[in-house]
Design a protein around this motif. Structure first.
Motif, mmCIF file in Angstrom:
data_model
loop_
_atom_site.group_PDB
_atom_site.id
_atom_site.type_symbol
_atom_site.label_atom_id
_atom_site.label_comp_id
_atom_site.label_asym_id
_atom_site.label_seq_id
_atom_site.Cartn_x
_atom_site.Cartn_y
_atom_site.Cartn_z
ATOM 1 N N TYR A 53 8.995 7.692 -8.622
ATOM 2 C CA TYR A 53 9.035 6.428 -9.375
ATOM 3 C C TYR A 53 9.789 5.354 -9.152
ATOM 4 C CZ TYR A 53 6.101 9.509 -12.094
ATOM 5 O OH TYR A 53 5.061 10.413 -12.642
ATOM 6 N N TYR A 54 10.807 5.650 -8.326
ATOM 7 C CA TYR A 54 11.634 4.495 -7.831
ATOM 8 C C TYR A 54 10.839 3.458 -6.783
ATOM 9 C CZ TYR A 54 15.488 2.113 -5.263
ATOM 10 O OH TYR A 54 16.234 1.128 -4.591
ATOM 11 N N TYR A 55 10.169 4.379 -5.781
ATOM 12 C CA TYR A 55 9.404 3.644 -4.859
ATOM 13 C C TYR A 55 7.806 3.447 -5.299
ATOM 14 C CZ TYR A 55 13.109 5.617 -1.954
ATOM 15 O OH TYR A 55 14.294 5.801 -1.714
ATOM 16 N N PHE A 56 7.160 4.120 -6.182
ATOM 17 C CA PHE A 56 5.871 4.117 -6.601
ATOM 18 C C PHE A 56 5.877 4.362 -8.085
ATOM 19 C CE2 PHE A 56 5.800 5.605 -2.199
ATOM 20 C CZ PHE A 56 5.591 4.836 -1.449
ATOM 21 N N LYS A 57 5.133 3.113 -8.792
ATOM 22 C CA LYS A 57 5.155 3.263 -10.102
ATOM 23 C C LYS A 57 4.021 4.014 -10.561
ATOM 24 C CE LYS A 57 8.955 0.733 -10.428
ATOM 25 N NZ LYS A 57 10.261 1.704 -10.002
ATOM 26 N N THR A 58 2.914 3.858 -9.884
ATOM 27 C CA THR A 58 1.566 4.611 -10.208
ATOM 28 C C THR A 58 1.162 5.206 -8.958
ATOM 29 O OG1 THR A 58 0.336 2.569 -9.357
ATOM 30 C CG2 THR A 58 1.148 2.480 -11.665
ATOM 31 N N LYS A 59 0.103 6.110 -9.362
ATOM 32 C CA LYS A 59 -0.685 7.051 -8.462
ATOM 33 C C LYS A 59 -1.462 5.935 -7.542
ATOM 34 C CE LYS A 59 -3.800 10.769 -8.417
ATOM 35 N NZ LYS A 59 -4.413 11.998 -9.488
ATOM 36 N N ASP A 60 -1.693 4.624 -8.044
ATOM 37 C CA ASP A 60 -2.625 4.038 -7.144
ATOM 38 C C ASP A 60 -1.851 3.592 -6.276
ATOM 39 O OD1 ASP A 60 -5.084 4.640 -8.442
ATOM 40 O OD2 ASP A 60 -5.231 2.379 -9.554
ATOM 41 N N GLN A 61 -0.656 3.140 -6.468
ATOM 42 C CA GLN A 61 0.390 2.651 -5.351
ATOM 43 C C GLN A 61 0.544 3.795 -4.392
ATOM 44 O OE1 GLN A 61 3.811 1.561 -7.614
ATOM 45 N NE2 GLN A 61 3.200 -0.648 -7.865
ATOM 46 N N LEU A 62 0.604 4.868 -4.780
ATOM 47 C CA LEU A 62 0.541 5.955 -3.644
ATOM 48 C C LEU A 62 -0.610 6.154 -2.850
ATOM 49 C CD1 LEU A 62 2.436 8.767 -5.759
ATOM 50 C CD2 LEU A 62 3.325 7.932 -3.571
ATOM 51 N N VAL A 63 -1.879 5.884 -3.294
ATOM 52 C CA VAL A 63 -2.938 5.706 -2.728
ATOM 53 C C VAL A 63 -2.899 4.658 -1.567
ATOM 54 C CG1 VAL A 63 -5.776 5.240 -2.745
ATOM 55 C CG2 VAL A 63 -4.734 6.585 -4.420
ATOM 56 N N GLU A 64 -2.481 3.358 -2.113
ATOM 57 C CA GLU A 64 -2.195 2.487 -1.034
ATOM 58 C C GLU A 64 -1.219 2.550 0.050
ATOM 59 O OE1 GLU A 64 -1.396 -1.338 -3.039
ATOM 60 O OE2 GLU A 64 -2.806 -0.888 -4.634
ATOM 61 N N ALA A 65 -0.377 3.476 -0.495
ATOM 62 C CA ALA A 65 0.620 3.868 0.821
ATOM 63 C C ALA A 65 0.057 5.032 1.688
ATOM 64 C CB ALA A 65 1.979 4.427 0.104
ATOM 65 N N ALA A 66 -0.670 5.553 1.075
ATOM 66 C CA ALA A 66 -1.461 6.666 1.868
ATOM 67 C C ALA A 66 -2.528 6.023 2.867
ATOM 68 C CB ALA A 66 -2.289 7.643 0.994
ATOM 69 N N LEU A 67 -3.234 4.914 2.345
ATOM 70 C CA LEU A 67 -4.010 3.988 3.471
ATOM 71 C C LEU A 67 -3.149 3.351 4.445
ATOM 72 C CD1 LEU A 67 -6.188 2.675 0.579
ATOM 73 C CD2 LEU A 67 -7.011 4.214 2.172
ATOM 74 N N GLY A 68 -2.201 3.010 3.876
ATOM 75 C CA GLY A 68 -1.125 2.249 5.043
ATOM 76 C C GLY A 68 -0.530 3.416 5.901
ATOM 77 N N ALA A 69 -0.401 4.531 5.545
ATOM 78 C CA ALA A 69 -0.193 5.826 6.557
ATOM 79 C C ALA A 69 -1.347 5.919 7.539
ATOM 80 C CB ALA A 69 0.429 6.932 5.817
ATOM 81 N N HIS A 70 -2.362 6.105 6.732
ATOM 82 C CA HIS A 70 -3.817 6.012 7.802
ATOM 83 C C HIS A 70 -3.536 4.869 8.784
ATOM 84 C CE1 HIS A 70 -5.944 9.462 6.116
ATOM 85 N NE2 HIS A 70 -5.638 9.048 4.890
ATOM 86 N N GLY A 71 -3.545 3.957 8.493
ATOM 87 C CA GLY A 71 -3.496 2.692 9.278
ATOM 88 C C GLY A 71 -2.424 2.628 10.307
ATOM 89 N N GLN A 72 -1.436 3.266 10.240
ATOM 90 C CA GLN A 72 -0.415 3.646 11.137
ATOM 91 C C GLN A 72 -0.583 4.366 12.066
ATOM 92 O OE1 GLN A 72 3.197 4.080 8.709
ATOM 93 N NE2 GLN A 72 3.841 1.938 8.559
ATOM 94 N N THR A 73 -1.085 5.515 11.509
ATOM 95 C CA THR A 73 -1.608 6.802 12.318
ATOM 96 C C THR A 73 -2.684 6.191 13.279
ATOM 97 O OG1 THR A 73 -1.040 8.502 10.762
ATOM 98 C CG2 THR A 73 -2.704 8.974 12.326
ATOM 99 N N LEU A 74 -3.628 5.535 12.932
ATOM 100 C CA LEU A 74 -4.723 4.822 13.674
ATOM 101 C C LEU A 74 -4.041 3.872 14.901
ATOM 102 C CD1 LEU A 74 -7.602 4.197 14.535
ATOM 103 C CD2 LEU A 74 -7.718 2.523 12.363
#
Length: 196
Positions: A53-74
């Motif tokens: 919760y220090y880094y991500f307040k909501t699960k949707d913010q974690l979804v956005e972070a996961a999408l960012g991780a996908h982008g970096q992997t790409l």
């Protein structure tokens, strides 16, 4: 990148935020967004759940972070593919990379496609972020076909990506990685035929 221990992917040590983003991408792929809890992600990232919760307040913010991780992997993938001299070889290496992931596809489906499909049903705007990763890969594939001298490069890019998504779905549905092997070989022959 990730390492594999006893068939389960583990994340290299990085900052907590990056570990959480990578873990979110992994766990969302394996369980889906709706079934995943913040505790699941914390456990995969080896981070105390309260720290999430220090880094991500909501699960949707974690979804956005996961999408960012996908982008970096790409971006890492594209950089590796750019090491090949010829666009035809780059495309075939992309296909071989997809085929190399066949066991995970059989178990969980395509990470990008599965997430895009799930987010598309929500209609809360996150589907646009998911589509951006897909668009990035499609654009790169189109550039390769253009470099091969194909006037129909955009159509070919869609056909290649759609073939992968289709075989990923079938591989997952039938739990049969060999389907992806056969389709990968067919796609490599198809790419070769387009260069002539």
């Amino acid at each position: 990148m990730t390492n594999s221990v006893e068939g389960r992917r583990t994340l290299p040590k990085a900052g907590k935020r990056e570990r959480l983003a990578g873990a979110a991408a992994q766990v969302f792929h394996e369980q889906g967004v709706e079934k995943t809890t913040i505790a699941d992600i914390a456990r995969a990232a080896e981070v105390p759940v309260g720290n999430v919760y220090y880094y991500f307040k909501t699960k949707d913010q974690l979804v956005e972070a996961a999408l960012g991780a996908h982008g970096q992997t790409l971006q890492v993938l594209i950089a590796a593919l750019e090491q090949y001299d010829e666009p035809r070889e780059r495309l075939k290496a992309l296909v071989r990379g997809w085929v190399d992931q066949r066991d995970r596809a059989a178990q969980f489906g395509c990470p990008t496609g599965s997430l895009a499909s799930e987010l598309g049903k929500r209609g809360d705007g996150l589907e646009r972020a998911s589509a951006a990763s897909i668009r990035s890969l499609l654009d790169w594939i189109e550039q390769q076909f253009t470099a091969m001298g194909r006037a129909d490069a955009g159509e070919l890019a869609v056909a290649l990506f759609a073939a992968y998504q289709g075989i990923s779905l079938l591989t997952n549905a039938f739990r049969d990685p060999e389907l992806m092997v056969a389709e990968g070989l067919r796609l490599e022959r198809w790419i070769d035929s387009l260069a002539q």
